[in-house]
Design a protein around this motif. Structure first.
Motif, PDB file in Angstrom:
ATOM      1  N   PRO A  87      33.387  44.056  32.691  1.00 23.27           N
ATOM      2  CA  PRO A  87      32.648  43.332  33.744  1.00 23.27           C
ATOM      3  C   PRO A  87      31.979  42.099  33.172  1.00 23.27           C
ATOM      4  O   PRO A  87      31.218  42.179  32.192  1.00 23.27           O
ATOM      5  CB  PRO A  87      31.626  44.365  34.234  1.00 23.27           C
ATOM      6  CG  PRO A  87      31.480  45.333  33.119  1.00 23.27           C
ATOM      7  CD  PRO A  87      32.799  45.372  32.414  1.00 23.27           C
ATOM      8  N   VAL A  90      26.886  41.309  34.065  1.00 25.35           N
ATOM      9  CA  VAL A  90      26.055  42.503  34.149  1.00 25.35           C
ATOM     10  C   VAL A  90      24.616  42.109  33.830  1.00 25.35           C
ATOM     11  O   VAL A  90      24.344  41.506  32.771  1.00 25.35           O
ATOM     12  CB  VAL A  90      26.536  43.585  33.163  1.00 25.35           C
ATOM     13  CG1 VAL A  90      25.649  44.827  33.281  1.00 25.35           C
ATOM     14  CG2 VAL A  90      27.990  43.937  33.431  1.00 25.35           C
ATOM     15  N   PHE A 117      26.780  42.701  38.630  1.00 24.04           N
ATOM     16  CA  PHE A 117      26.464  44.125  38.583  1.00 24.04           C
ATOM     17  C   PHE A 117      25.040  44.299  38.058  1.00 24.04           C
ATOM     18  O   PHE A 117      24.711  43.814  36.966  1.00 24.04           O
ATOM     19  CB  PHE A 117      27.450  44.863  37.690  1.00 24.04           C
ATOM     20  CG  PHE A 117      28.872  44.767  38.164  1.00 24.04           C
ATOM     21  CD1 PHE A 117      29.348  45.615  39.152  1.00 24.04           C
ATOM     22  CD2 PHE A 117      29.734  43.810  37.649  1.00 24.04           C
ATOM     23  CE1 PHE A 117      30.651  45.520  39.610  1.00 24.04           C
ATOM     24  CE2 PHE A 117      31.043  43.711  38.092  1.00 24.04           C
ATOM     25  CZ  PHE A 117      31.497  44.563  39.078  1.00 24.04           C
ATOM     26  N   VAL A 174      37.192  43.502  43.984  1.00 24.22           N
ATOM     27  CA  VAL A 174      36.844  44.147  42.713  1.00 24.22           C
ATOM     28  C   VAL A 174      36.109  45.451  43.009  1.00 24.22           C
ATOM     29  O   VAL A 174      35.306  45.516  43.953  1.00 24.22           O
ATOM     30  CB  VAL A 174      35.952  43.221  41.853  1.00 24.22           C
ATOM     31  CG1 VAL A 174      35.405  43.966  40.643  1.00 24.22           C
ATOM     32  CG2 VAL A 174      36.730  41.992  41.393  1.00 24.22           C
ATOM     33  N   PRO A 176      33.745  48.488  41.055  1.00 24.38           N
ATOM     34  CA  PRO A 176      33.124  48.976  39.818  1.00 24.38           C
ATOM     35  C   PRO A 176      33.675  50.362  39.471  1.00 24.38           C
ATOM     36  O   PRO A 176      34.047  51.134  40.353  1.00 24.38           O
ATOM     37  CB  PRO A 176      31.635  49.050  40.175  1.00 24.38           C
ATOM     38  CG  PRO A 176      31.593  49.159  41.663  1.00 24.38           C
ATOM     39  CD  PRO A 176      32.798  48.429  42.181  1.00 24.38           C
ATOM     40  N   LEU A 187      35.332  47.397  35.406  1.00 26.55           N
ATOM     41  CA  LEU A 187      35.737  47.104  36.770  1.00 26.55           C
ATOM     42  C   LEU A 187      37.265  47.137  36.844  1.00 26.55           C
ATOM     43  O   LEU A 187      37.958  47.037  35.836  1.00 26.55           O
ATOM     44  CB  LEU A 187      35.207  45.742  37.232  1.00 26.55           C
ATOM     45  CG  LEU A 187      35.667  44.476  36.479  1.00 26.55           C
ATOM     46  CD1 LEU A 187      37.016  43.987  36.997  1.00 26.55           C
ATOM     47  CD2 LEU A 187      34.629  43.376  36.642  1.00 26.55           C
TER      48      LEU A 187
END
Length: 398
Positions: A87, A90, A117, A174, A176, A187
């Motif tokens: 990812p 973050v 995220f 996308v 997670p 991801l």
């Protein structure tokens, strides 16, 4: 393709994993990593898994930013984890929108960012922020205030086919991927999932007749031979079993020659019917329809469909038998007609049930339900249909 010919990512994607490995071992690991990074994540993971450990480690050490191949290799083939990507954005809970935007300025030059995220100090996912939301948020606001809390997430060990059923109504670019405790492991992109599932489905037809899903048109002929030959040897063995059944009734066939004409009819009709049942069962397993239906009920339904088809085709085959047997005047035409009618009816019912059972048994044995299922099914239907036909003829006619 010559081993010395420069290889591109497009050309690499057309090769099976072993052939791709042969090509990549001849070039610098950095170049190999860049070529793999240009492939769909699932394809790159499959090729890496087929490599010798030393070559794989050399490529993983120089992997481009954003790849998550090391983690992906730790998950079984056919799972969501094999499609993992690192990812790119973050942020800890409490991060200001201003700080996130400043950090993203450099990041978006290297990676495509769709969602941010938001995680806690233990890196458990709390929520996601759509990139466009940053345009309307106040600089002093926190990401927590604009995030979508407790978002939908996939599990890394989840089978791809199960994940596809969950995301089919969630058209997100996308997704997670989190452990059971919410820990964010990466991801997976929706496009990548659909591409990988399309490949798995395209390989299913070949798997049914013993063709490795890794075999491609560009696979060298010797490797294609190694892929296919073991299953052909198994098929040869099963054909001998069917031939032994016919040989056991050699005296019956010698005395009533017309029976030999109808052996291919029995085998072909029952084999095709079983293949139809097998195709429907595999489709149901792929779509998850079997999870809500008792296996016994499905098997009985396929048997009933087979019996109905067998009664109709048995009548037609019986009429043909009567006509031919009456012309040869070697046995009672009416009894021979009854023999093929009964054999066709029972054989078709068995074929329908066998077609439904074979993939279920293969799955419970831990194998891909489609793997060589046609080879197993054809042997079962040939042995039962021809054996039943000749047995009835031996008992009722001779």
């Amino acid at each position: 393709m010559s081993p010395r010919e420069p290889i591109s990512s497009d050309r690499l994607s057309t090769l099976d994993a072993l052939t791709a490995t042969d090509r990549l071992r001849r070039i610098d690991p950095i170049e190999a990593a860049e070529l793999l990074a240009a492939l769909p994540v699932g394809r790159a993971s499959t090729i890496l898994a087929a490599m010798p450990q030393t070559l794989r480690e050399a490529i993983l050490q120089v992997a481009p930013p954003g790849t998550d191949w090391t983690d992906a290799q730790s998950y079984p083939e056919g799972t969501v984890g094999r499609l993992l990507e690192d990812p790119p954005a973050v942020f800890l809970s409490g991060t200001k929108v201003r700080d996130a935007v400043n950090e993203l300025r450099e990041l978006i030059r290297q990676r495509l960012v769709v969602y941010l995220f938001v995680v806690d100090p233990q890196e458990c996912l709390l929520g996601v922020v759509a990139f466009r939301e940053l345009l309307y948020a106040k600089p002093d606001a926190t990401l927590d205030s604009i995030m979508i809390p407790k978002p939908f997430a996939l599990h890394p060990r989840q089978r791809l086919v199960d994940a596809m059923r969950e995301v089919v109504t969630r058209h997100f670019p996308v997704y997670p991927v989190c452990e059971d405790n919410g820990y964010l492991v990466g991801l997976v992109r929706g496009q990548v999932m659909f591409e990988q599932q399309a490949f798995e489905i395209s390989a299913q037809a070949g798997a049914m007749v013993g063709v490795e899903k890794e075999e491609r048109l560009q696979t060298p002929w010797l490797r294609s031979f190694k892929f296919r030959h073991p299953w052909l040897l198994i098929n040869l063995l099963t054909v001998f079993v069917a031939a032994a059944v016919v040989g056991f009734f050699e005296d019956t066939i010698d005395r009533i020659v017309v029976l030999a004409m109808f052996l291919p009819v029995m085998a072909g009709q029952c084999g095709n019917l079983g293949a139809q049942s097998l195709a429907v069962m595999l489709r149901g397993m792929t779509l998850g329809e079997l999870n809500s239906l008792p296996v016994a009920r499905t098997v009985l339904k396929e048997g009933a469909v087979g019996l109905l088809n067998g009664l109709i085709t048995g009548l037609l085959a019986g009429a043909a038998m009567y006509y031919l047997a009456a012309g040869e005047k070697t046995a009672d035409p009416l009894t021979l007609s009854l023999v093929i009618f009964v054999a066709m009816s029972i054989g078709s019912a068995f074929s329908g049930m066998a077609g439904a059972l074979v993939p279920v048994v293969m799955k419970r044995l831990g194998a891909d339900p489609a793997t060589a299922s046609t080879i197993v099914l054809s042997t079962a239907t040939d042995v039962v249909s021809m054996g039943l036909f000749l047995s009835l003829a031996a008992m009722w006619v001779i």
